[in-house]
Design a protein around this motif. Structure first.
Motif, PDB file in Angstrom:
ATOM      1  N   ARG A 185       0.770  -1.472  -0.045  1.00 37.91           N
ATOM      2  CA  ARG A 185       0.130  -0.194  -0.147  1.00 37.91           C
ATOM      3  C   ARG A 185       0.902   1.219   0.115  1.00 37.91           C
ATOM      4  O   ARG A 185       1.989   1.015   0.181  1.00 37.91           O
ATOM      5  CB  ARG A 185      -0.948  -0.078   1.266  1.00 37.91           C
ATOM      6  N   THR A 186       0.258   2.302  -0.167  1.00 33.76           N
ATOM      7  CA  THR A 186       0.872   3.742  -0.155  1.00 33.76           C
ATOM      8  C   THR A 186       0.686   4.311   1.398  1.00 33.76           C
ATOM      9  O   THR A 186      -0.274   4.215   1.833  1.00 33.76           O
ATOM     10  CB  THR A 186       0.310   4.766  -0.940  1.00 33.76           C
ATOM     11  N   LEU A 187       1.679   4.551   2.091  1.00 31.39           N
ATOM     12  CA  LEU A 187       1.815   4.903   3.290  1.00 31.39           C
ATOM     13  C   LEU A 187       1.874   6.366   3.556  1.00 31.39           C
ATOM     14  O   LEU A 187       2.918   6.869   3.134  1.00 31.39           O
ATOM     15  CB  LEU A 187       2.880   4.139   4.274  1.00 31.39           C
ATOM     16  N   VAL A 188       1.056   6.945   4.248  1.00 35.00           N
ATOM     17  CA  VAL A 188       1.442   8.326   4.589  1.00 35.00           C
ATOM     18  C   VAL A 188       1.994   8.552   6.002  1.00 35.00           C
ATOM     19  O   VAL A 188       1.597   8.075   7.168  1.00 35.00           O
ATOM     20  CB  VAL A 188       0.125   9.237   4.436  1.00 35.00           C
ATOM     21  N   ILE A 189       2.916   9.504   6.057  1.00 36.68           N
ATOM     22  CA  ILE A 189       3.926   9.514   7.366  1.00 36.68           C
ATOM     23  C   ILE A 189       3.886  10.985   7.674  1.00 36.68           C
ATOM     24  O   ILE A 189       4.053  11.885   6.970  1.00 36.68           O
ATOM     25  CB  ILE A 189       5.188   8.983   6.916  1.00 36.68           C
ATOM     26  N   ASP A 190       3.681  11.223   9.158  1.00 37.86           N
ATOM     27  CA  ASP A 190       3.919  12.646   9.543  1.00 37.86           C
ATOM     28  C   ASP A 190       5.409  12.817   9.798  1.00 37.86           C
ATOM     29  O   ASP A 190       6.032  12.304  10.818  1.00 37.86           O
ATOM     30  CB  ASP A 190       2.895  12.732  10.944  1.00 37.86           C
ATOM     31  N   ARG A 191       5.772  13.479   9.063  1.00 36.03           N
ATOM     32  CA  ARG A 191       7.539  13.334   9.034  1.00 36.03           C
ATOM     33  C   ARG A 191       8.133  14.263  10.229  1.00 36.03           C
ATOM     34  O   ARG A 191       9.035  13.861  10.659  1.00 36.03           O
ATOM     35  CB  ARG A 191       8.022  14.166   7.848  1.00 36.03           C
ATOM     36  N   ARG A 192       7.091  15.089  10.924  1.00 32.44           N
ATOM     37  CA  ARG A 192       7.438  16.004  11.846  1.00 32.44           C
ATOM     38  C   ARG A 192       7.423  15.206  13.306  1.00 32.44           C
ATOM     39  O   ARG A 192       8.539  15.273  13.995  1.00 32.44           O
ATOM     40  CB  ARG A 192       6.781  17.356  11.824  1.00 32.44           C
ATOM     41  N   PRO A 207       6.899   0.032   1.813  1.00 33.57           N
ATOM     42  CA  PRO A 207       5.646   0.658   0.885  1.00 33.57           C
ATOM     43  C   PRO A 207       6.034   2.022   0.460  1.00 33.57           C
ATOM     44  O   PRO A 207       7.086   2.517   0.787  1.00 33.57           O
ATOM     45  CB  PRO A 207       4.548   0.803   2.084  1.00 33.57           C
ATOM     46  N   ALA A 208       5.457   2.220  -0.528  1.00 29.54           N
ATOM     47  CA  ALA A 208       5.528   3.924  -1.032  1.00 29.54           C
ATOM     48  C   ALA A 208       5.015   4.813  -0.182  1.00 29.54           C
ATOM     49  O   ALA A 208       4.211   4.323   0.719  1.00 29.54           O
ATOM     50  CB  ALA A 208       4.544   3.872  -2.454  1.00 29.54           C
ATOM     51  N   MET A 209       5.662   5.752   0.131  1.00 29.06           N
ATOM     52  CA  MET A 209       5.234   6.687   1.149  1.00 29.06           C
ATOM     53  C   MET A 209       5.156   8.033   0.647  1.00 29.06           C
ATOM     54  O   MET A 209       5.555   8.701  -0.287  1.00 29.06           O
ATOM     55  CB  MET A 209       6.698   6.796   2.238  1.00 29.06           C
ATOM     56  N   GLU A 210       4.190   8.823   1.250  1.00 26.52           N
ATOM     57  CA  GLU A 210       3.757  10.223   1.174  1.00 26.52           C
ATOM     58  C   GLU A 210       4.064  10.879   2.587  1.00 26.52           C
ATOM     59  O   GLU A 210       3.903  10.151   3.312  1.00 26.52           O
ATOM     60  CB  GLU A 210       2.454  10.346   0.439  1.00 26.52           C
ATOM     61  N   TYR A 211       4.117  12.268   2.591  1.00 32.79           N
ATOM     62  CA  TYR A 211       4.620  13.025   3.865  1.00 32.79           C
ATOM     63  C   TYR A 211       3.616  14.076   4.075  1.00 32.79           C
ATOM     64  O   TYR A 211       3.079  14.884   3.250  1.00 32.79           O
ATOM     65  CB  TYR A 211       6.087  13.364   3.913  1.00 32.79           C
ATOM     66  N   THR A 212       3.469  14.171   5.326  1.00 30.15           N
ATOM     67  CA  THR A 212       2.556  15.183   5.942  1.00 30.15           C
ATOM     68  C   THR A 212       3.493  15.717   7.149  1.00 30.15           C
ATOM     69  O   THR A 212       4.356  15.210   7.451  1.00 30.15           O
ATOM     70  CB  THR A 212       1.229  15.003   6.363  1.00 30.15           C
ATOM     71  N   GLN A 213       2.850  16.881   7.767  1.00 36.21           N
ATOM     72  CA  GLN A 213       3.555  17.490   8.955  1.00 36.21           C
ATOM     73  C   GLN A 213       2.725  17.695   9.922  1.00 36.21           C
ATOM     74  O   GLN A 213       2.940  18.590  11.049  1.00 36.21           O
ATOM     75  CB  GLN A 213       4.389  18.869   8.539  1.00 36.21           C
TER      76      GLN A 213
END
Length: 284
Positions: A185-192, A207-213
């Motif tokens: 799956r594509t995983l969203v990560i809170d980078r901060r 997994p593929a990754m996207e980022y938020t903060q």
């Protein structure tokens, strides 16, 4: 010559009292001392601040601006003095999200019994140290290992990891998820401030990754169904919302929950906070 707070206080005393004589009475000094202090302030700033007549004292255009700024500066200085003088009579606990999870309310209820002399404040700051590095709190709840060696920490409990998904995701019909499944799956990560990193997976199955903060942005992306997330158990209790489902990851290592504080400046009530929160996690 440097600007001094006493000079600003003298200026405001003159303006508020309406005369040098009354200002001297309010300040407990002589009228001559008031005149000298005002003159020294005008010398420092290089402008005339007041016009003095036989009947009244009138601020100049520059004086009006200085008076407005002086009120704000003195108010901030008074707040600083008050906070420094009463700092140990309150405990500010910071957190980036979730606070103490499902133990938050019970911690707040029990605290007055443990330390009735210390007022408790919870403060959310979107930073990796929950506001400690920013000076927003005295101690903080975090779920990652602090990198700064000046920071002391104590593990107070463990929380399970959960997979977060849109409520209409096919996985939402299941009771639990395996970590290995998330690699597709594509995983969203809170980078901060998030607790999830690529190290959870072997290098060849990440997994593929996207980022938020921010946790709210993180949840908004997940609600679209495009991504999933992995988070601590505390998020489940503190961020329940429509369009989001949480399912336990049955084979993932738990997340240590820590209280952190500055090693060279611990708050006297920090040990009590560590003990209380440790008891709450242990009881559960």
């Amino acid at each position: 010559m440097d600007l001094e707070l006493r000079q600003l206080r003298c200026l405001l005393a003159i303006v508020d009292a309406g005369s040098f004589t009354d200002a001297a009475f309010d300040l407990g000094v002589s009228q001559a001392a008031v005149s000298r202090t005002l003159a020294s302030l005008e010398s420092v700033l290089g402008v005339r601040l007041l016009r003095r007549t036989s009947r009244e004292v009138i601020p100049t255009a520059a004086g009006t601006q200085v008076i407005s700024r002086a009120r704000r500066l003195l108010a901030e200085a008074d707040d600083l003095i008050r906070e420094a003088a009463t700092g140990h009579s309150r405990l500010r606990i910071g957190h980036a999200w979730s606070a103490m999870g499902r133990h938050t309310l019970e911690f707040q209820r029990r605290w007055p019994q443990v330390r009735p002399d210390v007022e408790l404040h919870l403060i959310r700051t979107n930073s990796a140290t929950g506001g400690l590095a920013e000076g927003a709190c005295d101690i903080a709840v975090v779920r990652t290992q602090p990198e700064d060696r000046r920071i002391e920490s104590a593990v107070v409990g463990l929380e399970r990891r959960y997979c977060t998904m849109a409520s209409d995701d096919p996985w939402a019909r299941r009771r639990s998820i395996r970590l290995a499944e998330t690699g597709d799956r594509t995983l969203v990560i809170d980078r901060r401030t998030g607790t999830t990193t690529a190290d959870l997976w072997p290098p060849d199955s990440r997994p593929a990754m996207e980022y938020t903060q921010d946790v709210d942005d993180w949840l908004s992306v997940i609600a679209t169904g495009r991504c999933i997330g992995i988070t601590a158990e505390s998020t489940v209790t503190q961020y329940r919302r429509a369009g989001i489902a949480f399912r336990p990851l049955r084979d993932a290592a738990p997340i240590p929950v820590r209280l952190i504080w500055w090693r060279d400046d611990p708050h006297p009530a920090a040990p009590a906070a560590v003990a209380l929160l440790t008891d709450l996690y242990r009881a559960s």
